[in-house]
Scaffold this motif. Structure first.
Motif, PDB file in Angstrom:
ATOM      1  N   GLN A   1      14.888  13.868  -7.142  1.00 17.58           N
ATOM      2  CA  GLN A   1      13.917  14.871  -7.585  1.00 17.58           C
ATOM      3  C   GLN A   1      13.292  15.509  -6.347  1.00 17.58           C
ATOM      4  O   GLN A   1      12.912  14.801  -5.407  1.00 17.58           O
ATOM      5  CB  GLN A   1      12.839  14.229  -8.453  1.00 17.58           C
ATOM      6  N   VAL A   2      13.187  16.830  -6.358  1.00 17.17           N
ATOM      7  CA  VAL A   2      12.769  17.576  -5.171  1.00 17.17           C
ATOM      8  C   VAL A   2      11.505  18.389  -5.469  1.00 17.17           C
ATOM      9  O   VAL A   2      11.426  19.052  -6.508  1.00 17.17           O
ATOM     10  CB  VAL A   2      13.889  18.524  -4.705  1.00 17.17           C
ATOM     11  N   THR A   3      10.545  18.350  -4.550  1.00 16.40           N
ATOM     12  CA  THR A   3       9.345  19.183  -4.691  1.00 16.40           C
ATOM     13  C   THR A   3       9.637  20.587  -4.166  1.00 16.40           C
ATOM     14  O   THR A   3      10.657  20.798  -3.493  1.00 16.40           O
ATOM     15  CB  THR A   3       8.173  18.606  -3.885  1.00 16.40           C
ATOM     16  N   PRO A   4       8.754  21.565  -4.415  1.00 11.02           N
ATOM     17  CA  PRO A   4       8.895  22.879  -3.777  1.00 11.02           C
ATOM     18  C   PRO A   4       8.755  22.748  -2.261  1.00 11.02           C
ATOM     19  O   PRO A   4       8.207  21.762  -1.763  1.00 11.02           O
ATOM     20  CB  PRO A   4       7.734  23.690  -4.375  1.00 11.02           C
ATOM     21  N   TYR A   5       9.244  23.751  -1.537  1.00 12.78           N
ATOM     22  CA  TYR A   5       9.092  23.791  -0.084  1.00 12.78           C
ATOM     23  C   TYR A   5       7.834  24.584   0.273  1.00 12.78           C
ATOM     24  O   TYR A   5       7.492  25.559  -0.407  1.00 12.78           O
ATOM     25  CB  TYR A   5      10.304  24.451   0.573  1.00 12.78           C
ATOM     26  N   VAL A   6       7.178  24.187   1.344  1.00 17.52           N
ATOM     27  CA  VAL A   6       6.028  24.936   1.862  1.00 17.52           C
ATOM     28  C   VAL A   6       6.287  25.263   3.329  1.00 17.52           C
ATOM     29  O   VAL A   6       7.300  24.844   3.903  1.00 17.52           O
ATOM     30  CB  VAL A   6       4.716  24.134   1.711  1.00 17.52           C
ATOM     31  N   GLY A   7       5.372  25.996   3.939  1.00 20.48           N
ATOM     32  CA  GLY A   7       5.528  26.361   5.339  1.00 20.48           C
ATOM     33  C   GLY A   7       5.318  25.182   6.271  1.00 20.48           C
ATOM     34  O   GLY A   7       4.748  24.149   5.881  1.00 20.48           O
TER      35      GLY A   7
END
Length: 211
Positions: free
Chosen positions: A86-92
């Motif tokens: 399961q993968v979270t969103p990417y951030v900067g």
């Protein structure tokens, strides 16, 4: 008969004006995808090294060993089927994904907690690294526990969560697979002590096919 610039089409002897029937692909037309993580030395964290395609996790383990540890230091290997991550969103790079996630207050547990492995990406372009293990009843709760335990240890761009039971881990007795004979400077496949495992797999596969 239909003729084409492609000789393979011409050899089909198709009637003029009729398109060939398109048959659906059979099930398991292609191998499944697995993700590989390796440990460079004792006590080091497991780091993501790349994917492999294989018919099952045991073969994926051997493929990953051949592809990702032949010429690099490696004392341990983990294999996970891609669909189990399961993968979270990417951030900067200057943000923390844990701060961006909407975390719900955990309610009363309706199921028994189980172990989850947490992998952090600290910077885009780098590799996910194992941060630790948490106990939870769901992926969402595992993220919450991960934030409590690991969320304050620097900026995190992305998080992978996988149930521990879905991780095929190399055992202590598997370490001889990376042992080579003394006069070999590089790790060549012929020097690996894995023929017993390969032979065992072939015999099991042969037995299954015959039955």
């Amino acid at each position: 008969m239909l003729k084409s610039l492609d000789p393979r089409v011409t050899r089909l002897n198709l009637p003029e004006g009729e398109a060939p029937a398109i048959e659906p692909k059979p099930e398991l037309d292609q191998f499944e995808t697995y993700e590989a993580f390796h440990q460079k030395k004792e006590s080091a964290a497991y780091t993501y090294v790349g994917p492999v395609h294989a018919p099952n996790e045991d073969v994926a383990f051997l493929f990953a060993k051949e592809q990702y540890s032949r010429r690099y230091a490696c004392v341990g290997l983990w294999i996970v089927r891609t669909e189990h991550i399961q993968v979270t969103p990417y951030v900067g790079d200057q943000e923390n994904v844990y701060d961006m996630l909407r975390m719900e207050e955990p309610g009363e547990r309706s199921a028994e907690a189980e172990a989850y492995e947490i992998f952090h990406l600290k910077k885009r372009g780098k590799a996910h690294t194992h941060a630790g293990r948490v106990m939870a009843t769901s992926y969402q709760e595992a993220l919450q526990e991960a934030r409590k335990q690991f969320g304050e240890k620097g900026l995190i761009v992305n998080v992978w969560v996988v149930k521990s039971k879905h991780v095929l881990q190399s055992a202590e007795e598997d370490k001889d697979m990376w042992t080579t004979i003394p006069d070999k400077k590089y790790r060549e496949a012929i020097a690996y002590k894995v023929m017993d495992k390969i032979t065992k797999y072939k015999e099991e596969h042969k037995t299954t096919a015959s039955s």
